[in-house]
Motif scaffolding. Structure first.
Motif, PDB file in Angstrom:
ATOM      1  N   SER A  88     -53.836  -2.415  13.360  1.00 51.12           N
ATOM      2  CA  SER A  88     -54.736  -3.116  12.436  1.00 51.12           C
ATOM      3  C   SER A  88     -56.152  -3.220  12.981  1.00 51.12           C
ATOM      4  O   SER A  88     -57.119  -3.200  12.218  1.00 51.12           O
ATOM      5  CB  SER A  88     -54.201  -4.518  12.134  1.00 51.12           C
ATOM      6  N   ALA A  89     -56.288  -3.335  14.284  1.00 51.11           N
ATOM      7  CA  ALA A  89     -57.607  -3.495  14.908  1.00 51.11           C
ATOM      8  C   ALA A  89     -58.347  -2.175  15.097  1.00 51.11           C
ATOM      9  O   ALA A  89     -59.547  -2.178  15.364  1.00 51.11           O
ATOM     10  CB  ALA A  89     -57.450  -4.194  16.255  1.00 51.11           C
ATOM     11  N   ASN A  90     -57.672  -1.040  14.965  1.00 49.97           N
ATOM     12  CA  ASN A  90     -58.296   0.248  15.242  1.00 49.97           C
ATOM     13  C   ASN A  90     -59.052   0.752  14.014  1.00 49.97           C
ATOM     14  O   ASN A  90     -58.456   1.000  12.964  1.00 49.97           O
ATOM     15  CB  ASN A  90     -57.240   1.265  15.676  1.00 49.97           C
ATOM     16  N   VAL A  91     -60.357   0.923  14.137  1.00 50.32           N
ATOM     17  CA  VAL A  91     -61.188   1.305  12.995  1.00 50.32           C
ATOM     18  C   VAL A  91     -60.917   2.729  12.498  1.00 50.32           C
ATOM     19  O   VAL A  91     -61.198   3.038  11.338  1.00 50.32           O
ATOM     20  CB  VAL A  91     -62.688   1.128  13.299  1.00 50.32           C
ATOM     21  N   HIS A  92     -60.382   3.591  13.343  1.00 53.40           N
ATOM     22  CA  HIS A  92     -60.093   4.965  12.912  1.00 53.40           C
ATOM     23  C   HIS A  92     -58.832   5.059  12.070  1.00 53.40           C
ATOM     24  O   HIS A  92     -58.635   6.040  11.361  1.00 53.40           O
ATOM     25  CB  HIS A  92     -60.000   5.903  14.120  1.00 53.40           C
ATOM     26  N   ILE A  93     -57.983   4.046  12.141  1.00 54.58           N
ATOM     27  CA  ILE A  93     -56.790   3.982  11.300  1.00 54.58           C
ATOM     28  C   ILE A  93     -57.183   3.225  10.043  1.00 54.58           C
ATOM     29  O   ILE A  93     -57.373   2.013  10.063  1.00 54.58           O
ATOM     30  CB  ILE A  93     -55.615   3.304  12.031  1.00 54.58           C
ATOM     31  N   THR A  94     -57.337   3.954   8.945  1.00 52.73           N
ATOM     32  CA  THR A  94     -57.860   3.348   7.723  1.00 52.73           C
ATOM     33  C   THR A  94     -56.780   2.879   6.765  1.00 52.73           C
ATOM     34  O   THR A  94     -57.071   2.183   5.795  1.00 52.73           O
ATOM     35  CB  THR A  94     -58.798   4.326   6.997  1.00 52.73           C
ATOM     36  N   SER A  95     -55.543   3.246   7.040  1.00 50.79           N
ATOM     37  CA  SER A  95     -54.426   2.811   6.209  1.00 50.79           C
ATOM     38  C   SER A  95     -53.176   2.865   7.078  1.00 50.79           C
ATOM     39  O   SER A  95     -53.018   3.775   7.886  1.00 50.79           O
ATOM     40  CB  SER A  95     -54.287   3.755   5.015  1.00 50.79           C
ATOM     41  N   ALA A  96     -52.302   1.879   6.902  1.00 51.95           N
ATOM     42  CA  ALA A  96     -51.065   1.845   7.683  1.00 51.95           C
ATOM     43  C   ALA A  96     -49.980   1.146   6.884  1.00 51.95           C
ATOM     44  O   ALA A  96     -50.210   0.083   6.317  1.00 51.95           O
ATOM     45  CB  ALA A  96     -51.291   1.118   9.008  1.00 51.95           C
ATOM     46  N   GLN A  97     -48.811   1.766   6.835  1.00 47.09           N
ATOM     47  CA  GLN A  97     -47.666   1.172   6.159  1.00 47.09           C
ATOM     48  C   GLN A  97     -46.441   1.242   7.057  1.00 47.09           C
ATOM     49  O   GLN A  97     -46.206   2.267   7.708  1.00 47.09           O
ATOM     50  CB  GLN A  97     -47.336   1.897   4.847  1.00 47.09           C
ATOM     51  N   ARG A  98     -45.667   0.162   7.070  1.00 43.82           N
ATOM     52  CA  ARG A  98     -44.366   0.161   7.739  1.00 43.82           C
ATOM     53  C   ARG A  98     -43.345   0.601   6.709  1.00 43.82           C
ATOM     54  O   ARG A  98     -43.347   0.135   5.569  1.00 43.82           O
ATOM     55  CB  ARG A  98     -44.043  -1.238   8.255  1.00 43.82           C
ATOM     56  N   LEU A  99     -42.457   1.494   7.106  1.00 43.67           N
ATOM     57  CA  LEU A  99     -41.506   2.105   6.184  1.00 43.67           C
ATOM     58  C   LEU A  99     -40.071   1.721   6.520  1.00 43.67           C
ATOM     59  O   LEU A  99     -39.769   1.368   7.653  1.00 43.67           O
ATOM     60  CB  LEU A  99     -41.634   3.632   6.257  1.00 43.67           C
ATOM     61  N   PHE A 100     -39.196   1.839   5.554  1.00 46.01           N
ATOM     62  CA  PHE A 100     -37.765   1.792   5.815  1.00 46.01           C
ATOM     63  C   PHE A 100     -37.347   3.185   6.265  1.00 46.01           C
ATOM     64  O   PHE A 100     -37.840   4.183   5.755  1.00 46.01           O
ATOM     65  CB  PHE A 100     -36.977   1.428   4.546  1.00 46.01           C
ATOM     66  N   GLY A 101     -36.437   3.273   7.201  1.00 45.02           N
ATOM     67  CA  GLY A 101     -35.949   4.574   7.646  1.00 45.02           C
ATOM     68  C   GLY A 101     -36.844   5.206   8.684  1.00 45.02           C
ATOM     69  O   GLY A 101     -37.566   4.528   9.399  1.00 45.02           O
ATOM     70  N   TYR A 105     -43.519   4.184  10.668  1.00 42.11           N
ATOM     71  CA  TYR A 105     -44.863   3.917  10.150  1.00 42.11           C
ATOM     72  C   TYR A 105     -45.512   5.204   9.675  1.00 42.11           C
ATOM     73  O   TYR A 105     -45.240   6.282  10.208  1.00 42.11           O
ATOM     74  CB  TYR A 105     -45.772   3.310  11.230  1.00 42.11           C
ATOM     75  N   ILE A 106     -46.387   5.061   8.702  1.00 42.00           N
ATOM     76  CA  ILE A 106     -47.263   6.158   8.284  1.00 42.00           C
ATOM     77  C   ILE A 106     -48.689   5.614   8.347  1.00 42.00           C
ATOM     78  O   ILE A 106     -48.977   4.520   7.853  1.00 42.00           O
ATOM     79  CB  ILE A 106     -46.907   6.696   6.884  1.00 42.00           C
ATOM     80  N   LEU A 107     -49.561   6.373   9.014  1.00 44.62           N
ATOM     81  CA  LEU A 107     -50.943   5.958   9.233  1.00 44.62           C
ATOM     82  C   LEU A 107     -51.880   7.022   8.680  1.00 44.62           C
ATOM     83  O   LEU A 107     -51.580   8.212   8.735  1.00 44.62           O
ATOM     84  CB  LEU A 107     -51.236   5.802  10.735  1.00 44.62           C
ATOM     85  N   LYS A 108     -53.015   6.582   8.169  1.00 44.20           N
ATOM     86  CA  LYS A 108     -54.083   7.518   7.811  1.00 44.20           C
ATOM     87  C   LYS A 108     -55.183   7.326   8.832  1.00 44.20           C
ATOM     88  O   LYS A 108     -55.655   6.219   9.057  1.00 44.20           O
ATOM     89  CB  LYS A 108     -54.608   7.258   6.402  1.00 44.20           C
ATOM     90  N   VAL A 109     -55.587   8.435   9.463  1.00 44.99           N
ATOM     91  CA  VAL A 109     -56.590   8.391  10.526  1.00 44.99           C
ATOM     92  C   VAL A 109     -57.786   9.242  10.129  1.00 44.99           C
ATOM     93  O   VAL A 109     -57.622  10.379   9.678  1.00 44.99           O
ATOM     94  CB  VAL A 109     -55.993   8.906  11.857  1.00 44.99           C
ATOM     95  N   MET A 110     -58.979   8.691  10.318  1.00 43.45           N
ATOM     96  CA  MET A 110     -60.220   9.416  10.060  1.00 43.45           C
ATOM     97  C   MET A 110     -60.910   9.689  11.391  1.00 43.45           C
ATOM     98  O   MET A 110     -60.950   8.818  12.265  1.00 43.45           O
ATOM     99  CB  MET A 110     -61.155   8.589   9.171  1.00 43.45           C
ATOM    100  N   ALA A 111     -61.447  10.900  11.535  1.00 44.48           N
ATOM    101  CA  ALA A 111     -62.168  11.286  12.753  1.00 44.48           C
ATOM    102  C   ALA A 111     -63.297  12.235  12.379  1.00 44.48           C
ATOM    103  O   ALA A 111     -63.366  12.726  11.249  1.00 44.48           O
ATOM    104  CB  ALA A 111     -61.216  11.952  13.745  1.00 44.48           C
TER     105      ALA A 111
END
Length: 151
Positions: A88-101, A105-111
């Motif tokens: 949550s604190a990392n600015v390069h991770i612009t979206s994060a979801q915790r998943l079942f199974g 996690y799935i993260l969206k990273v911008m660079a």
């Protein structure tokens, strides 16, 4: 309870969050005072949680996007809390979801580019607490960025 007029207000604001109360009222068929009252109620009730600008990533030097799948080796409360706080604190991770199974996690990273992403992958993603496996896929084309809710 959200009614059809509230939904129309929300639809219009998703398309243009800078719309004036006067323009919004005209679009939804109300006079300004009742439209403004509904808008304030939607904000007070937390239905509208904020307003923001939509920024073109490439125009600010962030033309590289990756979708990252993370599987944790351990899922105890302390590890989850620490992992989620760092994500949550990392600015390069612009979206994060915790998943079942699997993955967890799935993260969206911008660079800036592939080299910057590789450094981020090595120095930030793989060292997150509890990480067992990290895999990424690169975004070739973003077809529907940040669309609104289906109201």
């Amino acid at each position: 309870m959200i009614d059809a007029i509230d939904r129309e207000i929300l639809r219009k604001l998703q398309d243009d969050g800078r719309m004036t109360a006067t323009a919004l009222a005209a679009e939804v068929g109300l006079t300004v005072a009742p439209c403004h009252r509904r808008l304030k109620d939607l904000e007070a009730d937390g239905v509208i949680s904020g307003y923001r600008a939509v920024i073109d990533p490439a125009s600010v030097g962030l033309g590289f996007e990756a979708i990252v799948f993370v599987t944790l080796a351990q899922v105890d409360r302390a590890t989850l809390d620490k992992f989620e706080a760092l994500v949550s604190a990392n600015v390069h991770i612009t979206s994060a979801q915790r998943l079942f199974g699997d993955p967890d996690y799935i993260l969206k990273v911008m660079a800036e580019d592939l080299s910057a992403y590789q450094q981020f992958f090595d120095n930030a993603l793989t060292v997150l607490p509890g990480v067992q496996r990290v895999s990424s896929t690169l975004v070739m084309k973003n077809l529907k960025p940040g669309s609104g809710l289906p109201l």
